[in-house]
Design an enzyme around this catalytic site. Structure first.
Site, PDB file in Angstrom:
ATOM      1  N   THR A   1       1.617 -11.207  -7.367  1.00 54.89           N
ATOM      2  CA  THR A   1       1.733 -12.365  -6.484  1.00 54.89           C
ATOM      3  C   THR A   1       0.454 -13.166  -6.638  1.00 54.89           C
ATOM      4  OG1 THR A   1       2.903 -10.937  -4.900  1.00 54.89           O
ATOM      5  CG2 THR A   1       2.167 -13.059  -4.081  1.00 54.89           C
TER       6      THR A   1
ATOM      7  N   ARG B   1      17.112 -10.780  -4.420  1.00 55.64           N
ATOM      8  CA  ARG B   1      16.110 -10.124  -3.567  1.00 55.64           C
ATOM      9  C   ARG B   1      15.016 -11.113  -3.181  1.00 55.64           C
ATOM     10  NH1 ARG B   1      10.268  -9.207  -3.981  1.00 55.64           N
ATOM     11  NH2 ARG B   1       9.785  -7.433  -2.637  1.00 55.64           N
TER      12      ARG B   1
ATOM     13  N   GLY C   1       1.653  -7.099  -2.804  1.00 54.31           N
ATOM     14  CA  GLY C   1       2.036  -5.686  -2.810  1.00 54.31           C
ATOM     15  C   GLY C   1       3.533  -5.556  -2.604  1.00 54.31           C
TER      16      GLY C   1
END
Length: 315
Positions: free
Chosen positions: A175, A203, A227
Site C-alpha cells: 500500500t 475484494r 498491512g
C-alpha cells in the site's frame, strides 16, 4: 505551526537479496521524490490535503509500490484499485474502490471529496466518475509490471500446494500512503493500493475505508495504514488511534504503539505513518521492513526500507 509530512510505501518489504542495490536505490529515490512533491506544496503555504495527494500520486506512478503502476493482480489477472483521502479540518473525505482504469486513484478520491456526496464509489461507477471529472484514465494493462506477474504466479502455486498462508507480506500485500500537517495546523491523510496478490475479484480492503486505513482529524492525528486490510477494518485502526489520543490523553507515539501491539498479538503484519496535531511524526511497523520516509522541520528528508534510515538531502 510545525510543517510535517510522512509517507509509507507498504510494510513487508522484500528481503534485501530479492532486489539489486540499484533497484533498492531507485525505490528510495522514488520515496524521496514523493516527499519532495508533498513538501513543495506545504512550504508554499499549500494545504495538507494537496500535499498528501501529491505525495501519493508520485508513489502511484512508481513501479516499486503496490498502487497505480505496479499494483497487484487479482485472481483473474486484473488490477482493482482502491484509494481514499481525508481532510482533518472538515472531516470531508472521498474514496474509490475496485477501479480498473484510473491512473491515479488518489486524485479521483480527492475529486469525489470535493464534490461532497457520495463519499465512496465502486467499480465502474468510480471509473466513469474519474473520466467525467477529467482525471486521467488508462487501460488496465498500464498497471502491470513483470514483478507483479511473478508474484501472482508464485501465489497461485502456493494456493495449489497449500502454502498460501506462509507467503511473506511482500509477496501478498502493499500500500502507499501519506499524512501531513500544514501551516494552518490542518491535518490530512491519503492511502492507495492494489490490494493483495491473487485477491478475490471484488475484494475491498481497508485503504478506501475511512476510519480504518485512512483517518484525519484536526487536534488529534492523521493516519495511513498498511498491512492485512481485513484486520485494519475490524480494529478501525485510524479512528482507534485518534480516539486513544482524544479520550485517554495518550501521545501519538503511545496511541500508535498500543494499536500496533494489539495487531502484533494476533500476528498481523502491519505498519502505518501518522502525524499529530503538533507535527510529531511516527512510522511504526512489525514486519521485516516498511518503505517509509518523512521530512523534518529543517526540510531534511529521511527514507528507509528496512531498519536503517538514511538522509536523502533537502526536500
Amino acid at each position: 505551526m510545525t510543517l510535517a509530512l510522512a509517507i509509507h510505501g507498504g510494510c513487508g518489504t522484500l528481503p534485501k537479496a530479492e532486489m539489486t542495490e540499484a533497484e533498492w536505490a531507485q525505490a528510495r529515490a522514488d520515496l524521496a521524490a514523493a516527499l519532495r512533491a508533498g513538501w513543495a506544496i506545504l512550504t508554499k503555504g499549500g494545504s495538507a490535503v494537496d500535499a498528501v495527494e501529491a505525495a501519493v500520486r508520485a508513489m502511484e506512478d512508481s513501479p516499486h509500490f503496490n498502487a497505480g503502476h505496479g499494483a497487484a493482480f487479482n485472481t483473474d489477472g486484473e488490477h482493482e484499485l482502491d484509494a481514499s483521502i481525508m481532510d482533518g479540518a472538515t472531516l470531508a473525505a472521498g474514496a474509490i474502490c475496485g477501479a480498473k482504469r484510473i491512473r491515479n486513484p488518489v486524485s479521483a478520491a480527492k475529486a469525489l471529496m470535493l464534490r461532497g456526496d457520495p463519499l465512496l464509489l465502486a467499480g465502474r461507477a468510480a471509473d466513469d466518475f474519474a473520466e467525467h471529472e477529467g482525471v486521467d484514465t488508462v487501460e488496465n494493462e498500464y498497471f502491470s509490471t513483470e514483478r507483479r506477474r511473478k508474484n501472482l504466479a508464485s501465489m497461485k502455486i502456493r494456493e495449489i500446494v497449500g502454502t498460501a498462508a506462509e507467503a511473506s507480506e511482500a509477496e501478498k500485500h502493499g500500500t502507499v500512503g501519506a499524512v501531513a500537517c500544514d501551516r494552518q495546523g490542518h491535518l490530512a491523510a491519503a492511502t492507495s493500493t492494489g490490494g493483495y496478490t491473487n485477491k478475490p475479484v471484488g475484494r475491498v480492503g481497508d485503504s478506501p475505508i475511512i476510519g480504518a486505513g485512512t483517518y484525519a482529524r484536526d487536534g488529534r492525528c492523521a493516519v495511513s495504514g498498511t498491512g492485512k486490510g481485513e484486520y485494519f477494518i475490524r480494529y478501525c485502526v485510524g479512528h482507534e488511534i485518534a480516539s486513544l489520543i482524544a479520550y485517554k490523553g495518550l501521545s501519538l507515539e503511545a496511541a500508535t504503539q498500543a494499536v500496533m501491539a494489539e495487531l502484533s498479538e494476533h500476528e498481523i503484519g502491519a505498519g502505518l505513518v501518522a502525524v499529530g496535531a503538533d507535527g510529531t511524526v511516527v512510522a511504526p511497523f512489525n514486519t521485516d521492513g516498511m518503505y517509509r520516509g518523512w521530512v523534518t522541520e529543517d526540510g531534511l528528508m529521511h527514507v528507509a526500507t528496512h531498519g536503517d534510515v538514511e538522509m536523502a538531502g533537502q526536500a
